[in-house]
Write an enzyme that holds these catalytic residues in place. Structure first.
Site, PDB file in Angstrom:
ATOM      1  CD  GLU A 121      -3.164  -1.089   1.978  1.00 25.11           C
ATOM      2  OE1 GLU A 121      -3.232  -0.160   2.796  1.00 25.11           O
ATOM      3  OE2 GLU A 121      -4.028  -1.971   1.886  1.00 25.11           O
ATOM      4  CE  LYS A 166     -10.479  -3.665   3.355  1.00 25.36           C
ATOM      5  NZ  LYS A 166      -9.783  -4.789   4.031  1.00 25.36           N
TER       6      LYS A 166
HETATM    7  P1  PGA Z   1      -6.246  -6.179   2.291  1.00 27.17           P
HETATM    8  O1  PGA Z   1      -5.762  -5.133   3.350  1.00 27.17           O
HETATM    9  O2  PGA Z   1      -6.797  -5.459   1.134  1.00 27.17           O
HETATM   10  O3  PGA Z   1      -5.008  -6.974   1.972  1.00 27.17           O
HETATM   11  O4  PGA Z   1      -7.286  -7.042   2.980  1.00 27.17           O
HETATM   12  C1  PGA Z   1      -6.509  -4.013   3.707  1.00 27.17           C
HETATM   13  C2  PGA Z   1      -6.939  -4.054   5.141  1.00 27.17           C
HETATM   14  O5  PGA Z   1      -6.718  -5.058   5.849  1.00 27.17           O
HETATM   15  O6  PGA Z   1      -7.523  -3.091   5.621  1.00 27.17           O
HETATM   16 ZN    ZN Z   2      -7.781  -4.245   7.702  1.00 24.94          ZN
END
Ligand code: PGA
Ligand code: ZN
Length: 431
Positions: A206, A338
């Site tokens: 990220e 998400k």
């Molecule tokens: P991920 O990480 O997209 O690998 O799940 C993001 C998060 O855990 O917030």
């Molecule tokens: Zn997370």
């Protein structure tokens, strides 16, 4: 009013070089909408199902050609001729068509690509920017960004377990200034890491730095130091948010912090988190406990819920039922939203709305596997969620979204709202 005339899908690559689904939706008035589906690494086990080909000869089994076929054949046929502005109706049709609880048959990636692209096409047909189309004329709030600075766990190559150490700009007057402050901390962190001899070239999934640290506690110290070095007052001008991603360190009912030589039960874990939150300027803790540790979550919320934001990511997986259970049991006080955990736009919007009704905060989030798609920037403004988590201020799949928010802020001009520290304040009337 315009109807769906055609749907096309392509296999494209995400920020980890893994295949993902891109969808184009064409309407009968000539409008088009395009979207690309993101993908997680530290995925929750209760997330909607991401369909992969399991053909070891292509992308080590991670191809998405089966999902593409589902989009172009079954889904395109089912949606042909339907009104594009009926997002809820179309998403309900997608869910029914799949027919499984976890969207296993057609794949959440197939469904979500279509769901997002339909929204974009309908917005284009209406001649409106996406945030305005989804959120109506009152959509004007820019989010406080939780900006990744240090990465560990599955996202970083280092040895500490916390997945993210993030900075939360509190003193900024608008979104543009929030980015300026976060960028100052990001730059300061490089000097701090170099000063300690732990800087490593390259960035994590990220975009955060991925140093080798002696412990998670060192992360809190470095963050505090970087905030100060950036000329900001820790806890006043800028604070710390963490994603523990604790589901990743659960083994045999215990939480394992190898870096601190600690094996903790839920109660000890809560005590450890509370100690860190007391000692450092921490305003937000995500996934402080595991995805099925409801009792531990209740303990954590009783202990810290009145003074810190406690976000359920793997715990709630953007799922109405799981969030409902959380509300009932008093687990967490915020949700990470998400799109691909849910699998359709409508379900994501419902979860954010339900959170608001129950005085849980909502933080819209990217995945560690991202693309140039900026949908979540508009989604955050449309829902007035008030917070967003995208990653660091590097890597263009992250910057595309930050830059989109900057553009929206400019477009809104004097109508733009930025609530800043008020969004992270506790014991306030509105959430
Ligand atoms: P991920 O990480 O997209 O690998 O799940 C993001 C998060 O855990 O917030
Ligand atoms: Zn997370």
């Amino acid at each position: 009013m315009a109807s769906i005339a055609a749907i096309k899908a392509r296999e494209v690559l995400d920020s980890r070089g893994e295949p993902t689904v891109e969808v184009d939706v064409f309407l009968n008035d000539g409008s088009r909408g395009r979207a690309i589906v993101p993908s997680g690494a530290s995925t929750g086990k209760h997330e909607a199902h991401e369909l992969r080909d399991d053909n070891p000869r292509r992308y080590h089994g991670c191809g998405v050609r089966n999902a593409l076929d589902h989009v172009e054949i079954e889904i395109a046929t089912a949606l042909y001729g339907r009104e594009a502005s009926d997002q809820a109706g179309l998403d309900a049709r997608l869910i029914a068509l799949d027919g499984t609880r976890e969207k296993r048959r057609l794949g959440a990636n197939a469904l979500l690509g279509v769901s997002m692209a339909v929204a974009r096409a309908a917005a284009a047909s209406a001649g409106l920017p996406l945030y305005r189309y989804l959120g109506g004329p009152q959509a004007a709030e820019l989010p406080v960004p939780l900006v990744n600075i240090l990465s560990g766990g599955l996202h970083g190559g280092g040895n500490f377990e916390f997945q993210d150490f993030m900075v939360v700009p509190l003193a900024a007057n608008d979104f543009a200034q929030a980015l300026e402050h976060a960028a100052a901390v990001y730059a300061a962190m490089k000097d701090v890491l170099k000063g300690r001899g732990v800087y490593r070239a390259g960035v994590a999934d990220e975009g955060g730095y991925a140093p080798t640290l002696q412990s998670n506690q060192a992360g809190f110290e470095l963050m505090t130091e970087a905030i100060e070095r950036a000329g900001l007052k820790p806890g006043v001008d800028a604070a710390i948010a963490v994603d523990v991603a604790a589901s990743q360190i659960v083994r045999h009912g215990h939480y394992h912090f190898e870096s601190e030589h600690a094996r903790l039960d839920a109660e000890e874990m809560v005590a450890r988190l509370a100690a860190w939150a007391g000692r450092y300027p921490v305003v937000s803790i995500e996934d402080g406990l595991g995805e099925d540790d409801w009792a531990g979550w209740k303990l954590l919320t009783d202990r810290l819920g009145a003074r810190a934001q406690l976000i359920g990511d793997d715990l709630f997986v953007t799922n109405l039922e799981r969030l409902g259970k959380g509300v009932e049991e008093g687990a967490a006080n915020a949700i990470l939203a998400k799109l691909n955990q849910a699998g359709t736009l409508t379900e994501t919007l419902e979860v954010i709305e339900f959170a608001r009704e129950n005085r849980y905060r909502a933080v819209v989030s990217a995945r560690s596997g991202e693309t140039e798609d900026t949908f979540i920037a508009d989604l955050t403004v449309a829902t007035a969620a008030g917070q967003i988590k995208i990653g660091a201020l590097t890597r263009s799949e992250r910057l595309a979204k930050y830059n989109r928010l900057l553009a929206i802020e400019r477009e809104l001009g004097p109508r733009a709202v930025y609530r800043g520290r008020e969004r992270l304040a506790f014991n306030q009337a509105s959430v």
